[in-house]
Design an enzyme around this catalytic site. Structure first.
Site, mmCIF file in Angstrom:
data_model
loop_
_atom_site.group_PDB
_atom_site.id
_atom_site.type_symbol
_atom_site.label_atom_id
_atom_site.label_comp_id
_atom_site.label_asym_id
_atom_site.label_seq_id
_atom_site.Cartn_x
_atom_site.Cartn_y
_atom_site.Cartn_z
ATOM 1 N N CYS A 173 -45.265 -6.424 -32.548
ATOM 2 C CA CYS A 173 -46.615 -6.822 -32.155
ATOM 3 C C CYS A 173 -46.670 -8.236 -31.581
ATOM 4 O O CYS A 173 -47.388 -8.494 -30.613
ATOM 5 C CB CYS A 173 -47.574 -6.686 -33.314
ATOM 6 S SG CYS A 173 -47.105 -7.621 -34.765
ATOM 7 N N ASP A 225 -55.761 -5.763 -28.378
ATOM 8 C CA ASP A 225 -54.525 -5.556 -29.144
ATOM 9 C C ASP A 225 -53.539 -4.786 -28.289
ATOM 10 O O ASP A 225 -53.613 -3.564 -28.192
ATOM 11 C CB ASP A 225 -54.811 -4.790 -30.437
ATOM 12 C CG ASP A 225 -53.593 -4.775 -31.335
ATOM 13 O OD1 ASP A 225 -52.533 -5.252 -30.905
ATOM 14 O OD2 ASP A 225 -53.707 -4.275 -32.464
ATOM 15 N N HIS A 285 -49.804 -8.656 -38.692
ATOM 16 C CA HIS A 285 -50.017 -8.221 -37.316
ATOM 17 C C HIS A 285 -50.419 -9.426 -36.472
ATOM 18 O O HIS A 285 -50.907 -10.424 -36.996
ATOM 19 C CB HIS A 285 -51.127 -7.158 -37.308
ATOM 20 C CG HIS A 285 -51.242 -6.425 -36.011
ATOM 21 N ND1 HIS A 285 -50.179 -5.771 -35.450
ATOM 22 C CD2 HIS A 285 -52.297 -6.235 -35.186
ATOM 23 C CE1 HIS A 285 -50.570 -5.212 -34.319
ATOM 24 N NE2 HIS A 285 -51.861 -5.485 -34.132
#
Lengths: 669, 329
Positions: free
Chosen positions: A414, A474, A458
């Site tokens: 991520c 995202d 994250h």
């Protein structure tokens, strides 16, 4: 030395107490093995062996020179091995060392008492590092053993019964429990005293700066980051649970850092959005930011909301921190951006430039000149090109790593996606930043709270859209939608999943027996945090004011005294009644009543005096005629001790005793 | 070593019938007491305790300094109760076979013949028992508890009734082997005689020597009479409050640091049975706490030991502690 040698058998340490002392030492030092340097534990072990050899008569007690050498070298060792000067670890190390050395040198009872009190102190210091339920239970057992050693010290030499000491110690501690609860609930938490200083290095979580790959390491950890209790159940949508923590808005040396707090107030436009209230129990992080859903609408008074919506506390979080807050998921923030902010959030230092990415972004922006369309174009590249989501990405060069990730390796975690995305935004002059936090969490079906673990860590992006403020993007959702919608385990290849910790529900699933047990442990720990560790000054105040109204020191003190006295009285009553069971025999009861009454009037029963002798003595001293006294004693003895005559004489007896009581009363006045 | 056959059962001058009434029993007891009091001057308390012990079917241990009348009391008891008795003088070279008996080769029949030792009598006077070695002391052990002895693997019954009246010098005297706890526990009572009071001693000096009177002592009971008395002891009633008291006493010895160990169940039973016998001697049909307190010292002193007292035999202070610390009701 000579005085100690002359001391008689009375000041020696009984054998079973010595054994219990050594067991106690091992028990209280053991949990410290996690925090202290290994050599201290080894020293403790060696000291234990030494003491055993002394007991067997094979070795001698250390001489004065050896003792001095041990103390000096131990202190030097503590100084050398402590990394950051006079830290808590250093002091605890010193305490544990002193404790081990004292065990070796102790000879007399007085030394043994010193060791026992040190042991209690060592138990207390363990709670500076750990306050979990299992540690608490373990330390309770350790305290039982220490107390048993103290009981053993007071046993006769001829009675070597360690189990009896342990039993007595257990019952002593259990009797102390109610009073402990009262003190726990009512004793004021004086702030500087009750704050636990510097924890160890065992606090993990997001750091002040992040480089690609950092978060992948966090996913190896299954330790709890925080637990959340929502006011009205849990929102079902996993992908809404973006727990915002730290804002990385400075790119430096190829790494993203949390910049200084910008001046000014947060600018939030609430709109008509619904508010979501919840309570968070944050495990120690050693950082000073809190986690919460965007956009914070109400916040605990101990935290401050910055313009970039970080929630900062004054001091680092070193023990479980409990706070309430409310979020408005639909609110906008930062709609108007000041010029310095805009500059700050678009700045890319020259040494961190990635030329291929710069060129690519500029070209793409030309064909999509709108912020939202540009972001969409970037995401669709991630979707259409063969990008991979993996915890074990190939190694990247230190400089220009965004280029090689975006164009060459195309596989990452991520933080890779987020940092490339933010870089692309900034390189065309759109304000953007990276946000670190946690995504999702695991709902415990037993107690209904949400557990967020380190592997939920994250990173995502926030992009400023003109007229709408900061918007969350995202990019991980583009490459691995499962990660965003269902959690980490779903997004990983089976190979990656193997690297997760074994004992988590992410790995086990929640249907198996083991899975249910994990949920159970989790909810027990949660309740412990909620009601014991999380019972801090604020919660205490709220709890107490609900019961007592306005909280004045006098009121709290009085209630504490009253309840404490009640606990002691209950324990005393329990002991009293166990010692002397109430007789069901009416004659015995009548006689006991008589004895109690006579004693109030000044005629106390002599120890060991028989009923006949007592009644005769009392009767004579108040001038009852001898034959009446004789009749009364005879009927008393018959009633008490002749099994055949009892029912007949019982009535007569109680009349006689009553008459004698009346005579006593007259005589006393 | 000396063995002396001191006497065989003499014919009693008074017999009580099997259906003896309680009055008869009490008459017999008072005769026994008065004839013993005539021999042992000024020792009626000790005489009563000794009688209570034998009526409760227990063995008696008399401990005192030499010359206080221990042997006299034991001999007088045996004579008055009309029992056959043997006296064994224990010394450090007495062997078990000297007490139990030994097998001798019979030349006529060509077999081994067992010659019964002095143990085979209704009353065995074990004089100065603690001067014998533990080996010989233990020869008495089985006899006292089981009322039988094993000779070459064969059990041999001892006469009925069977009493051991042992005398011993205080353990602080030289040349003594202290009796082990296991053997002490088998004696129902341990009594001491003590110095006579001045009046009694004066009479003694005037020529009232007990030993001369002993020869004239007539048996006051026969076997049947003794059985009557013993069953009268068993008939003495005990109420629950008294059992509570006995249990409190015993419980006190089992907890608390000053007692090295508590009273055994055998000790508890002994206490109650001795209290019954004492109650009978006081002409009571039920036991009252005074009876328990009267026999408490003799019954439990030799069974208790202070934790701090490694040599033992310091039970007197403990009994005082029991008496003054345990509630009667």
């Amino acid at each position: 030395m000579a005085a100690e040698d002359r001391a008689g058998i009375g000041s020696q340490i009984p054998r079973n107490a010595l054994a219990l002392l050594m067991v106690a030492q091992a028990a209280v030092v053991l949990p410290h093995a996690m925090q202290l340097s290994p050599w201290i534990i080894i020293v403790c072990f060696v000291c234990g062996c030494w003491r055993t050899l002394v007991y067997q008569g094979r070795w001698d007690f250390p001489s004065r020179i050896i003792k001095a050498a041990l103390v000096v070298s131990g202190s030097i060792g503590v100084i050398l091995s402590s990394s950051n000067g006079f830290s808590l670890e250093a002091f605890v190390s010193l305490l544990v060392l002193a404790f081990a050395f004292k065990l070796v040198e102790m000879k007399s009872r007085r030394d043994a008492y010193v060791v026992i009190f040190l042991a209690y102190f060592v138990v207390a210091t363990e709670f500076l590092f750990e306050q979990g339920l299992f540690v608490a239970l373990y330390e309770f057992l350790a305290v039982i053993i220490v107390t048993a050693a103290m009981v053993g010290l007071n046993q006769m030499h001829t009675r070597v019964r360690p189990m009896a000491s342990v039993r007595l110690a257990t019952s002593l501690l259990l009797q102390a429990l109610p009073l402990t609860v009262v003190l726990f609930l009512f004793f004021p938490r004086v702030m500087p005293l009750w704050n636990v200083p510097v924890p160890g290095n065992n606090a993990i979580g997001l750091q002040e700066e992040v480089s690609p790959g950092d978060l992948a390491e966090l996913t190896q950890s299954d330790s709890v980051a925080f637990r959340v209790v929502f006011d009205d159940g849990t929102p079902v949508l996993y992908k809404q649970l973006y727990w915002r923590g730290v804002v990385y808005n400075v790119l430096e040396d190829g790494r993203w850092k949390a910049g200084d707090v910008p001046p000014g107030q947060p600018r939030i436009r609430m709109g008509a959005s619904r508010q979501l209230g919840y309570e968070v129990l944050l495990e120690p992080t050693a950082q000073n930011w809190l986690y919460g859903l965007a956009v914070p609408a109400q916040l605990d008074a101990r935290a401050k909301l910055t313009p970039d919506l970080r929630m900062l506390t004054r001091d680092p979080i070193l023990s479980v921190f409990r706070y309430r807050m409310a979020s408005a998921p639909g609110a906008d923030f930062g709609v108007r951006l000041t010029e310095p902010e805009a500059q700050h959030e678009t700045y890319i230092p020259e040494d961190s430039r990635n030329p291929r990415m710069d060129g690519y972004a500029r070209k793409l922006y030309l064909s999509n000149p709108d912020t939202e369309r540009f972001a969409e174009a970037l995401l669709s590249r991630i979707r259409s090109q063969p990008y991979h989501y993996t915890l074990n990405p190939p190694a990247l060069p230190r400089s220009g790593y965004i280029d090689s990730f975006w164009f060459d390796t195309q596989s990452g975690f991520c933080s890779h996606y987020a940092s490339a995305f933010v870089y692309a935004m900034r390189s065309v002059g759109i304000p953007a930043r990276m946000v670190g936090g946690y995504l999702g969490g695991e709902l415990n079906p037993l107690s209904g709270h949400l557990v967020v673990r380190q592997y939920d860590a994250h990173a995502w992006a926030e992009v400023w859209v003109k007229g709408k403020g900061w918007r969350r993007y995202d990019p991980t959702g583009a490459v691995a939608p499962e990660r965003v919608e269902q959690g980490l385990a779903a997004a990983l290849s089976s190979q990656d999943r193997q690297s997760l910790s074994a004992l988590t529900n992410a790995r086990m699933g929640d249907t198996s027996m083991l899975g249910r047990m994990l949920y159970m442990f989790d909810s027990v720990e949660h309740n412990w945090n909620m009601f014991v560790v999380g019972f801090d000054g604020g919660v205490q105040e709220k709890f107490l004011s609900r019961w007592l109204g306005e909280l004045t020191p006098a009121r709290v003190g009085l209630v504490m005294l009253a309840l404490g006295a009640l606990c002691l009285a209950l324990t005393a009553l329990l002991l009293f009644f166990r010692r002397r069971p109430k007789s069901r025999d009416p004659v015995v009861r009548a006689y006991r009543r008589f004895v109690a009454r006579a004693s109030r009037l000044g005629f106390a029963q002599e120890p060991g005096e028989t009923p006949g002798a007592f009644v005769a003595r009392v009767g004579e001293s108040v001038g009852v005629e001898p034959d009446q006294v004789q009749a009364l004693t005879t009927s008393l003895e018959e009633a008490l001790y002749n099994p055949e005559a009892r029912p007949k004489t019982a009535h007569e007896l109680s009349r006689g005793l009553r008459r004698l009581s009346v005579r006593l009363t007259f005589a006393a006045h | 070593m000396q063995l002396s056959k001191a006497g065989s059962p003499a014919s009693p001058n008074y017999t009580i019938t099997p259906e003896a009434s309680r009055t008869q029993v009490m008459d017999a007891i008072s005769r026994v007491r008065s004839s013993l009091d005539g021999v042992l001057l000024g020792k009626s308390g000790q005489v009563q305790l000794a009688l209570a012990c034998l009526f409760a079917r227990g063995h008696l241990l008399i401990e005192d300094l030499p010359g206080m009348g221990k042997t006299l009391l034991s001999q007088a008891l045996a004579r008055v109760l009309g029992l056959s008795y043997n006296r064994v003088q224990f010394t450090s070279d007495v062997l078990p076979s000297d007490i139990i008996g030994t097998s001798i080769f019979d030349r006529e029949t060509g077999t081994l013949k067992f010659m019964r030792g002095p143990l085979f009598a209704q009353v065995v006077l074990a004089d100065e028992i603690n001067r014998a070695t533990p080996k010989s002391q233990s020869a008495l052990l089985e006899a006292m508890e089981e009322r039988q002895v094993s000779v070459e693997g064969q059990p041999l019954e001892l006469p009925e009734p069977f009493f051991v009246i042992a005398t011993q010098n205080p353990v602080t005297q030289s040349g003594t082997f202290p009796l082990p706890e296991s053997q002490l526990d088998r004696f129902l009572m341990r009594i001491a005689l003590g110095y006579p009071d001045p009046d009694a001693e004066r009479e003694l000096l005037r020529g009232g020597d007990g030993r001369r009177k002993l020869a004239d002592l007539e048996p006051q009971l026969d076997l049947n009479g003794l059985k009557q008395v013993q069953s009268a002891v068993d008939a003495v009633k005990v109420a629950d409050p008294l059992i509570d008291y006995v249990q409190r006493l015993v419980g006190y010895t089992r907890q608390g640091g000053e007692f090295a160990y508590g009273l055994s169940p055998r000790g508890t039973l002994a206490l109650l049975q001795a209290a019954r016998a004492w109650a009978l001697l006081q002409d009571r049909r039920h036991v009252v706490p005074e009876d328990v307190q009267a026999v408490l010292g003799p019954v439990v002193e030799h069974r208790l030991r202070e934790s701090a007292d490694f040599s033992g035999h310091g039970g007197g202070a403990l009994v005082q502690k029991l008496l003054s610390n345990v509630d009667v009701v």
